[in-house]
Enzyme design. Structure first.
Site, PDB file in Angstrom:
ATOM      1  N   ASP A  11     -32.095  18.656 -31.396  1.00  0.00           N
ATOM      2  CA  ASP A  11     -31.241  17.674 -30.744  1.00  0.00           C
ATOM      3  C   ASP A  11     -29.785  17.993 -31.111  1.00  0.00           C
ATOM      4  O   ASP A  11     -29.517  18.891 -31.921  1.00  0.00           O
ATOM      5  CB  ASP A  11     -31.652  16.282 -31.243  1.00  0.00           C
ATOM      6  CG  ASP A  11     -30.783  15.180 -30.689  1.00  0.00           C
ATOM      7  OD1 ASP A  11     -30.549  15.162 -29.470  1.00  0.00           O
ATOM      8  OD2 ASP A  11     -30.338  14.329 -31.483  1.00  0.00           O
TER       9      ASP A  11
ATOM     10  N   ALA B  45     -26.416  15.245 -31.065  1.00  0.00           N
ATOM     11  CA  ALA B  45     -25.778  14.162 -31.817  1.00  0.00           C
ATOM     12  C   ALA B  45     -26.746  13.558 -32.827  1.00  0.00           C
ATOM     13  O   ALA B  45     -27.868  13.181 -32.483  1.00  0.00           O
ATOM     14  CB  ALA B  45     -25.273  13.075 -30.875  1.00  0.00           C
TER      15      ALA B  45
ATOM     16  N   ALA C 178     -26.591  -1.215 -29.140  1.00  0.00           N
ATOM     17  CA  ALA C 178     -26.359   0.020 -28.399  1.00  0.00           C
ATOM     18  C   ALA C 178     -27.268   1.140 -28.888  1.00  0.00           C
ATOM     19  O   ALA C 178     -27.677   2.011 -28.114  1.00  0.00           O
ATOM     20  CB  ALA C 178     -24.898   0.438 -28.518  1.00  0.00           C
TER      21      ALA C 178
ATOM     22  N   MET D 254     -31.635   4.799 -28.136  1.00  0.00           N
ATOM     23  CA  MET D 254     -30.997   6.111 -28.301  1.00  0.00           C
ATOM     24  C   MET D 254     -32.016   7.237 -28.194  1.00  0.00           C
ATOM     25  O   MET D 254     -33.136   7.149 -28.699  1.00  0.00           O
ATOM     26  CB  MET D 254     -30.289   6.198 -29.654  1.00  0.00           C
ATOM     27  CG  MET D 254     -29.328   7.369 -29.757  1.00  0.00           C
ATOM     28  SD  MET D 254     -28.006   7.280 -28.517  1.00  0.00           S
ATOM     29  CE  MET D 254     -27.107   5.840 -29.077  1.00  0.00           C
TER      30      MET D 254
ATOM     31  N   LYS E 261     -28.654   8.868 -20.477  1.00  0.00           N
ATOM     32  CA  LYS E 261     -27.708   7.764 -20.601  1.00  0.00           C
ATOM     33  C   LYS E 261     -27.876   6.699 -19.524  1.00  0.00           C
ATOM     34  O   LYS E 261     -27.679   5.509 -19.793  1.00  0.00           O
ATOM     35  CB  LYS E 261     -26.276   8.297 -20.634  1.00  0.00           C
ATOM     36  CG  LYS E 261     -26.026   9.295 -21.773  1.00  0.00           C
ATOM     37  CD  LYS E 261     -26.614   8.815 -23.107  1.00  0.00           C
ATOM     38  CE  LYS E 261     -26.441   9.840 -24.198  1.00  0.00           C
ATOM     39  NZ  LYS E 261     -27.200   9.511 -25.421  1.00  0.00           N
TER      40      LYS E 261
ATOM     41  N   HIS F  33     -30.786   4.779 -20.650  1.00  0.00           N
ATOM     42  CA  HIS F  33     -30.387   4.020 -21.827  1.00  0.00           C
ATOM     43  C   HIS F  33     -29.723   2.703 -21.404  1.00  0.00           C
ATOM     44  O   HIS F  33     -30.065   1.626 -21.928  1.00  0.00           O
ATOM     45  CB  HIS F  33     -29.413   4.869 -22.653  1.00  0.00           C
ATOM     46  CG  HIS F  33     -29.060   4.296 -23.984  1.00  0.00           C
ATOM     47  ND1 HIS F  33     -29.179   5.015 -25.150  1.00  0.00           N
ATOM     48  CD2 HIS F  33     -28.568   3.084 -24.354  1.00  0.00           C
ATOM     49  CE1 HIS F  33     -28.790   4.264 -26.178  1.00  0.00           C
ATOM     50  NE2 HIS F  33     -28.399   3.095 -25.704  1.00  0.00           N
TER      51      HIS F  33
ATOM     52  N   ARG G 156     -36.076  12.491 -21.849  1.00  0.00           N
ATOM     53  CA  ARG G 156     -36.931  11.958 -22.902  1.00  0.00           C
ATOM     54  C   ARG G 156     -37.358  10.519 -22.571  1.00  0.00           C
ATOM     55  O   ARG G 156     -36.588   9.786 -21.958  1.00  0.00           O
ATOM     56  CB  ARG G 156     -36.167  11.952 -24.223  1.00  0.00           C
ATOM     57  CG  ARG G 156     -35.644  13.291 -24.661  1.00  0.00           C
ATOM     58  CD  ARG G 156     -34.592  13.045 -25.729  1.00  0.00           C
ATOM     59  NE  ARG G 156     -34.057  14.302 -26.217  1.00  0.00           N
ATOM     60  CZ  ARG G 156     -32.963  14.378 -26.960  1.00  0.00           C
ATOM     61  NH1 ARG G 156     -32.305  13.282 -27.290  1.00  0.00           N
ATOM     62  NH2 ARG G 156     -32.514  15.537 -27.379  1.00  0.00           N
TER      63      ARG G 156
ATOM     64  N   ASP H  65     -33.405  12.847 -34.200  1.00  0.00           N
ATOM     65  CA  ASP H  65     -33.170  11.635 -34.978  1.00  0.00           C
ATOM     66  C   ASP H  65     -33.560  10.372 -34.231  1.00  0.00           C
ATOM     67  O   ASP H  65     -33.262   9.265 -34.695  1.00  0.00           O
ATOM     68  CB  ASP H  65     -31.691  11.541 -35.374  1.00  0.00           C
ATOM     69  CG  ASP H  65     -30.782  11.333 -34.157  1.00  0.00           C
ATOM     70  OD1 ASP H  65     -30.045  10.324 -34.122  1.00  0.00           O
ATOM     71  OD2 ASP H  65     -30.800  12.191 -33.259  1.00  0.00           O
TER      72      ASP H  65
END
Length: 285
Positions: free
Chosen positions: A15, A17, A48, A52, A56, A59, A163, A189
């Site tokens: 990944d 970030a 927020a 994750m 986006k 999300h 994902r 993460d």
């Protein structure tokens, strides 16, 4: 021609970030807060962070489905958020993200040395992200200026599904010429990122402290006492439990030891689909 299990790992699919760059995964979370605020809807950093790892747009859609957030939107606009409203927030999110991504582009401390060790062990370095390509291009360029260049990059909008679908991880397998998905380890993460690796048939490593789950800067992480750190590790391990990662470590710097252990297990005939999961190895960095 007969099938035989791979004898060792051939690639690490990383990944971005919270894994290799942006310790604490602040770039996307802060921008979600700002984008919603421009529509008069308050959002906390903790809220927020919830979905994750997803693309986006997805999300934002997931956030808008949260009853408390949907209620705030209803108070502001007199209706629940539609897909068109999600798209409007996304279209505001994107330029904000592109404009501010450099503020959170630093490599995770120790990452370059760790990546050199992985390459020295013969691993190719693939990568994927919840960022769309427009953002990913800038992230890749910033990382390159700091010395990190992955062998392949897949943005969330370059595959039919992001994902937790396995498409991005599998696109790396194809591009890197990997013989078997079991010869790959997916490192992330976030829950969707671990599920992505699991569904792709790969070994998986969840990062507990460098990304979204802990949500601290490098300095904040370093300031934790041993008791605080262990408490956070156990809390985060519980969050990841449903995704069944094979390993949990603090940061990317624990990956070389994990790779050695996976190679031992592969040599013994173990495969990721049937191997025991949730080995808590927090002390590995």
């Amino acid at each position: 021609m007969n099938y035989s299990n791979p004898a060792q790992l051939q690639a690490a699919i990383l990944d971005w970030a919270g894994t290799v760059v942006d310790f604490g995964s602040f770039a996307p979370t802060q921008i979600f807060v700002e984008a919603f605020a421009e529509f008069g809807v308050s959002l906390t950093l903790e809220e927020a962070r919830g979905p994750m790892g997803m693309g986006k747009w997805d999300h934002i859609r997931t956030l808008c489905n949260v009853p408390t957030i949907a209620s705030r939107y209803h108070q502001a606009f007199g209706r629940l958020p539609t897909d068109e409203d999600v798209t409007a927030i996304y279209q505001r999110f994107m330029p904000l993200q592109i404009d501010k991504i450099a503020l959170h582009s630093a490599l995770v401390p120790g990452a370059l040395q760790t990546l050199r060790r992985l390459r020295a062990n013969g691993l190719k370095i693939g990568s994927c992200s919840g960022y769309p390509k427009r953002v990913m291009d800038k992230v890749v360029a910033l990382a390159a200026s700091s010395g990190y260049v992955a062998d392949h990059v897949v943005a969330t909008d370059e595959t039919p599904n992001g994902r937790p679908w396995p498409a991005q991880a599998l696109a790396n397998v194809i591009a890197l010429g990997i013989e078997d998905v079991a010869a790959c380890v997916k490192v992330d993460d976030t829950l969707p990122g671990i599920l992505e690796g699991r569904r792709a048939g790969m070994w998986t490593v969840a990062l507990m402290c460098s990304g979204n789950a802990l949500g601290l800067t490098w300095e904040g992480y370093q300031a934790l006492t041993s008791e605080q750190l262990q408490h956070q590790r156990m809390r985060i391990a519980a969050l990841f439990e449903g995704a069944q990662p094979h390993y949990l470590v603090d940061t990317l710097n624990g990956l070389p030891a994990v790779v050695n252990d996976i190679n031992r297990r592969l040599a013994a005939g173990e495969m990721p689909q049937t191997a025991q999961a949730n080995a808590l190895l927090g002390s590995l960095g």
